[in-house]
Every structure is written in C-alpha cells, then in structure tokens.
Design a protein around this motif. Sequence first.
Motif, PDB file in Angstrom:
ATOM      1  N   PHE A  72       0.817  -1.221   0.000  1.00 50.72           N
ATOM      2  CA  PHE A  72       0.000   0.000   0.000  1.00 50.72           C
ATOM      3  C   PHE A  72       0.845   1.263   0.000  1.00 50.72           C
ATOM      4  O   PHE A  72       0.624   2.165  -0.819  1.00 50.72           O
ATOM      5  CB  PHE A  72      -0.953   0.017   1.192  1.00 50.72           C
ATOM      6  CG  PHE A  72      -1.749   1.292   1.278  1.00 50.72           C
ATOM      7  CD1 PHE A  72      -2.818   1.510   0.415  1.00 50.72           C
ATOM      8  CD2 PHE A  72      -1.419   2.290   2.182  1.00 50.72           C
ATOM      9  CE1 PHE A  72      -3.544   2.696   0.462  1.00 50.72           C
ATOM     10  CE2 PHE A  72      -2.136   3.475   2.242  1.00 50.72           C
ATOM     11  CZ  PHE A  72      -3.202   3.676   1.378  1.00 50.72           C
ATOM     12  N   LEU A  73       1.791   1.368   0.916  1.00 50.73           N
ATOM     13  CA  LEU A  73       2.536   2.629   1.035  1.00 50.73           C
ATOM     14  C   LEU A  73       3.315   2.958  -0.233  1.00 50.73           C
ATOM     15  O   LEU A  73       3.271   4.087  -0.727  1.00 50.73           O
ATOM     16  CB  LEU A  73       3.479   2.574   2.239  1.00 50.73           C
ATOM     17  CG  LEU A  73       2.817   2.625   3.615  1.00 50.73           C
ATOM     18  CD1 LEU A  73       3.864   2.523   4.716  1.00 50.73           C
ATOM     19  CD2 LEU A  73       2.001   3.905   3.795  1.00 50.73           C
ATOM     20  N   GLU A  74       4.023   1.981  -0.783  1.00 50.88           N
ATOM     21  CA  GLU A  74       4.822   2.262  -1.971  1.00 50.88           C
ATOM     22  C   GLU A  74       3.947   2.590  -3.174  1.00 50.88           C
ATOM     23  O   GLU A  74       4.221   3.549  -3.910  1.00 50.88           O
ATOM     24  CB  GLU A  74       5.739   1.066  -2.278  1.00 50.88           C
ATOM     25  CG  GLU A  74       6.823   0.892  -1.234  1.00 50.88           C
ATOM     26  CD  GLU A  74       7.785  -0.231  -1.569  1.00 50.88           C
ATOM     27  OE1 GLU A  74       7.822  -0.670  -2.742  1.00 50.88           O
ATOM     28  OE2 GLU A  74       8.514  -0.666  -0.650  1.00 50.88           O
ATOM     29  N   GLU A  75       2.897   1.807  -3.386  1.00 55.65           N
ATOM     30  CA  GLU A  75       2.034   2.065  -4.540  1.00 55.65           C
ATOM     31  C   GLU A  75       1.210   3.338  -4.363  1.00 55.65           C
ATOM     32  O   GLU A  75       0.947   4.049  -5.336  1.00 55.65           O
ATOM     33  CB  GLU A  75       1.121   0.862  -4.805  1.00 55.65           C
ATOM     34  CG  GLU A  75       1.863  -0.414  -5.161  1.00 55.65           C
ATOM     35  CD  GLU A  75       2.807  -0.250  -6.335  1.00 55.65           C
ATOM     36  OE1 GLU A  75       2.472   0.483  -7.287  1.00 55.65           O
ATOM     37  OE2 GLU A  75       3.897  -0.850  -6.298  1.00 55.65           O
ATOM     38  N   PHE A  76       0.817   3.646  -3.137  1.00 56.47           N
ATOM     39  CA  PHE A  76       0.048   4.880  -2.919  1.00 56.47           C
ATOM     40  C   PHE A  76       0.887   6.118  -3.227  1.00 56.47           C
ATOM     41  O   PHE A  76       0.414   7.056  -3.875  1.00 56.47           O
ATOM     42  CB  PHE A  76      -0.464   4.968  -1.484  1.00 56.47           C
ATOM     43  CG  PHE A  76      -1.110   6.302  -1.187  1.00 56.47           C
ATOM     44  CD1 PHE A  76      -2.388   6.580  -1.651  1.00 56.47           C
ATOM     45  CD2 PHE A  76      -0.431   7.287  -0.484  1.00 56.47           C
ATOM     46  CE1 PHE A  76      -2.981   7.821  -1.406  1.00 56.47           C
ATOM     47  CE2 PHE A  76      -1.007   8.517  -0.234  1.00 56.47           C
ATOM     48  CZ  PHE A  76      -2.280   8.788  -0.695  1.00 56.47           C
ATOM     49  N   TYR A 101       3.847   6.921 -18.144  1.00 58.97           N
ATOM     50  CA  TYR A 101       4.234   7.719 -16.983  1.00 58.97           C
ATOM     51  C   TYR A 101       4.246   6.901 -15.695  1.00 58.97           C
ATOM     52  O   TYR A 101       5.114   7.108 -14.826  1.00 58.97           O
ATOM     53  CB  TYR A 101       3.306   8.925 -16.850  1.00 58.97           C
ATOM     54  CG  TYR A 101       3.479   9.920 -17.968  1.00 58.97           C
ATOM     55  CD1 TYR A 101       4.696  10.572 -18.149  1.00 58.97           C
ATOM     56  CD2 TYR A 101       2.452  10.202 -18.863  1.00 58.97           C
ATOM     57  CE1 TYR A 101       4.883  11.477 -19.187  1.00 58.97           C
ATOM     58  CE2 TYR A 101       2.620  11.100 -19.906  1.00 58.97           C
ATOM     59  CZ  TYR A 101       3.844  11.735 -20.057  1.00 58.97           C
ATOM     60  OH  TYR A 101       4.023  12.623 -21.092  1.00 58.97           O
ATOM     61  N   SER A 102       3.325   5.971 -15.560  1.00 53.77           N
ATOM     62  CA  SER A 102       3.309   5.126 -14.357  1.00 53.77           C
ATOM     63  C   SER A 102       4.526   4.209 -14.319  1.00 53.77           C
ATOM     64  O   SER A 102       5.127   4.001 -13.260  1.00 53.77           O
ATOM     65  CB  SER A 102       2.027   4.299 -14.312  1.00 53.77           C
ATOM     66  OG  SER A 102       0.890   5.127 -14.202  1.00 53.77           O
ATOM     67  N   VAL A 103       4.888   3.669 -15.465  1.00 53.33           N
ATOM     68  CA  VAL A 103       6.085   2.823 -15.530  1.00 53.33           C
ATOM     69  C   VAL A 103       7.333   3.649 -15.231  1.00 53.33           C
ATOM     70  O   VAL A 103       8.243   3.195 -14.526  1.00 53.33           O
ATOM     71  CB  VAL A 103       6.189   2.143 -16.918  1.00 53.33           C
ATOM     72  CG1 VAL A 103       7.561   1.506 -17.113  1.00 53.33           C
ATOM     73  CG2 VAL A 103       5.101   1.085 -17.064  1.00 53.33           C
ATOM     74  N   ALA A 104       7.383   4.883 -15.713  1.00 51.48           N
ATOM     75  CA  ALA A 104       8.541   5.743 -15.459  1.00 51.48           C
ATOM     76  C   ALA A 104       8.707   6.014 -13.964  1.00 51.48           C
ATOM     77  O   ALA A 104       9.814   5.889 -13.416  1.00 51.48           O
ATOM     78  CB  ALA A 104       8.396   7.060 -16.223  1.00 51.48           C
ATOM     79  N   VAL A 105       7.622   6.371 -13.291  1.00 52.75           N
ATOM     80  CA  VAL A 105       7.696   6.626 -11.847  1.00 52.75           C
ATOM     81  C   VAL A 105       8.070   5.345 -11.099  1.00 52.75           C
ATOM     82  O   VAL A 105       8.941   5.347 -10.220  1.00 52.75           O
ATOM     83  CB  VAL A 105       6.355   7.191 -11.322  1.00 52.75           C
ATOM     84  CG1 VAL A 105       6.355   7.235  -9.795  1.00 52.75           C
ATOM     85  CG2 VAL A 105       6.108   8.581 -11.890  1.00 52.75           C
ATOM     86  N   SER A 106       7.420   4.247 -11.454  1.00 57.99           N
ATOM     87  CA  SER A 106       7.678   2.978 -10.761  1.00 57.99           C
ATOM     88  C   SER A 106       9.117   2.514 -10.931  1.00 57.99           C
ATOM     89  O   SER A 106       9.744   2.021  -9.983  1.00 57.99           O
ATOM     90  CB  SER A 106       6.715   1.906 -11.287  1.00 57.99           C
ATOM     91  OG  SER A 106       5.377   2.232 -10.986  1.00 57.99           O
ATOM     92  N   LEU A 107       9.650   2.657 -12.134  1.00 57.18           N
ATOM     93  CA  LEU A 107      11.022   2.210 -12.373  1.00 57.18           C
ATOM     94  C   LEU A 107      12.054   3.163 -11.799  1.00 57.18           C
ATOM     95  O   LEU A 107      13.154   2.743 -11.431  1.00 57.18           O
ATOM     96  CB  LEU A 107      11.244   2.003 -13.865  1.00 57.18           C
ATOM     97  CG  LEU A 107      10.537   0.768 -14.436  1.00 57.18           C
ATOM     98  CD1 LEU A 107      10.655   0.723 -15.948  1.00 57.18           C
ATOM     99  CD2 LEU A 107      11.097  -0.516 -13.820  1.00 57.18           C
ATOM    100  N   GLY A 108      11.713   4.450 -11.696  1.00 55.94           N
ATOM    101  CA  GLY A 108      12.596   5.360 -10.983  1.00 55.94           C
ATOM    102  C   GLY A 108      12.724   4.929  -9.529  1.00 55.94           C
ATOM    103  O   GLY A 108      13.830   4.865  -8.971  1.00 55.94           O
ATOM    104  N   PHE A 109      11.586   4.611  -8.922  1.00 55.06           N
ATOM    105  CA  PHE A 109      11.564   4.125  -7.537  1.00 55.06           C
ATOM    106  C   PHE A 109      12.393   2.851  -7.418  1.00 55.06           C
ATOM    107  O   PHE A 109      13.242   2.717  -6.531  1.00 55.06           O
ATOM    108  CB  PHE A 109      10.112   3.866  -7.130  1.00 55.06           C
ATOM    109  CG  PHE A 109       9.923   3.525  -5.684  1.00 55.06           C
ATOM    110  CD1 PHE A 109       9.615   4.510  -4.757  1.00 55.06           C
ATOM    111  CD2 PHE A 109      10.050   2.215  -5.240  1.00 55.06           C
ATOM    112  CE1 PHE A 109       9.427   4.197  -3.415  1.00 55.06           C
ATOM    113  CE2 PHE A 109       9.878   1.892  -3.910  1.00 55.06           C
ATOM    114  CZ  PHE A 109       9.566   2.882  -2.992  1.00 55.06           C
TER     115      PHE A 109
END
Length: 231
Positions: A72-76, A101-109
């Motif tokens: 929850f915390l990471e995905e939120f 854009y979601s893949v970009a944010v997720s892969l940056g993380f």
Amino acid sequence: MLSTVGAALAPGIAILSYFYLKDKYETEPLHMVVKSFIMGILLVFPVMVVQFGFQEELHLGVFAQAYFSAGFLEEFFKWFIIYYTVYKHVEFDEPYDGIVYSVAVSLGFATLENFFYLLSHGVSTAFYRALLPVSSHGLFGVLMGYYLGKAKFSPASKQRWFLVLSLFIPVLLHGTYDFILMVGGTVWPWLMIPFMLFLWMVAIKRSRAALNRSIAAAFGQHYEQEEAEKI
C-alpha cells in the motif's frame, strides 16, 4: 561504484524503453518521462521514512508488512505523484500515456532501491534484482497506468471506479509479491516463477489493449480533422 550505478540503472532503463517505444504513434515528450523517472527516484526517501515509522510504532506482522508497508505505502505514493503531476497534464492525452508515466515513476523508484541493494550486497545479485524486484515494479506500473488511462478517458460515472482499481490492483499484486518472498521459505522460487509469468502476461495484454485504444482514438481524431478540412 560506476559498475554498481550501471547495474542499478540498466534494467529500469531497458524496461522503460520497451514500454516507451511501443507508443509509435504519439510518443510522449522525453523530458516528461525523464521527469517522472526522477520523481520516482525521489519518492524512495519519504517512503522509507514512513515505512520505518510504521514498523517501529506498530511492529507489523508479515501480512501487514507485505500488503500495507510494502504494497500500500509504496504504490500509494507512486499513485499520488502520478495523479497530481501527470494525470491532469495536457500531455496525458491518450490511454497509453498512463502506462508510460506510471512505468517511469515505478522504475525510478525501483532503480534507487536497486542501487541501495547492490551497494550492500554486491553487483553479483544484479541479475536476480533485474528479473524480480525491478521488473515487478515496472509491471505494477503498467497496471496502474492502464487503469489511470481508463479513468481519464471514460465517462464521469466510471472514472472513480477505474481510479480505485488503478491503486487497488497494484497494491494487491505488490503485497502478494512481498508475501511470497516473506513466507515462501525454500520453495519461494516455485511460487514466484508462476506469479511473475502471470504478471508479465497480464501487463503485456493490458499494454496492448491501451495501445490499441490510443491508436483507434488517434486515427479517429485524424479522420474527423480531415473531414472537417474537406468541409
């Protein structure tokens, strides 16, 4: 150090490039994608602080660690950043953009997490990290972006439902991923392999569906413009 940075960056850049280059009809501005990637990197720090605080105060069990602290915390935090920086942006103008854009944010993380892990455990773990943690974050991002794209271009009556799914489904999958690692014991690879195959199949299927809707919308718009010019 350079080898660690390269090993940390490579899988995230490769997966992001794959999903970015699939959008052949209206590629997103590269600076926007890079900005999203960097925002994902910066998200790691507040998430780590919040996770540490919850763990120290609540002494979370395995299930809560997997589905709340990690899932929850990471995905939120990712969802929140995407929603308030990209979702309402003028460049988010087709369904597939949500995935980019979601893949970009997720892969940056995932990339900064990967860097910290490789720094502690060595570059020898890079292949495992690329196959599992980094790619899983990217695939969670595909599903988050798919439903954000559905929400953006659906009637108002359905938008809230798709927004809920854009957070709920990544949280559920992320929590399941961590839960397998935590309780799988010596058999965890036999649980993780089918889970990852399932995740890849669903993500590829959803990305194709979003891309097809984007192509259909683009051709429809071009057709309407051509007809208007003729008139």
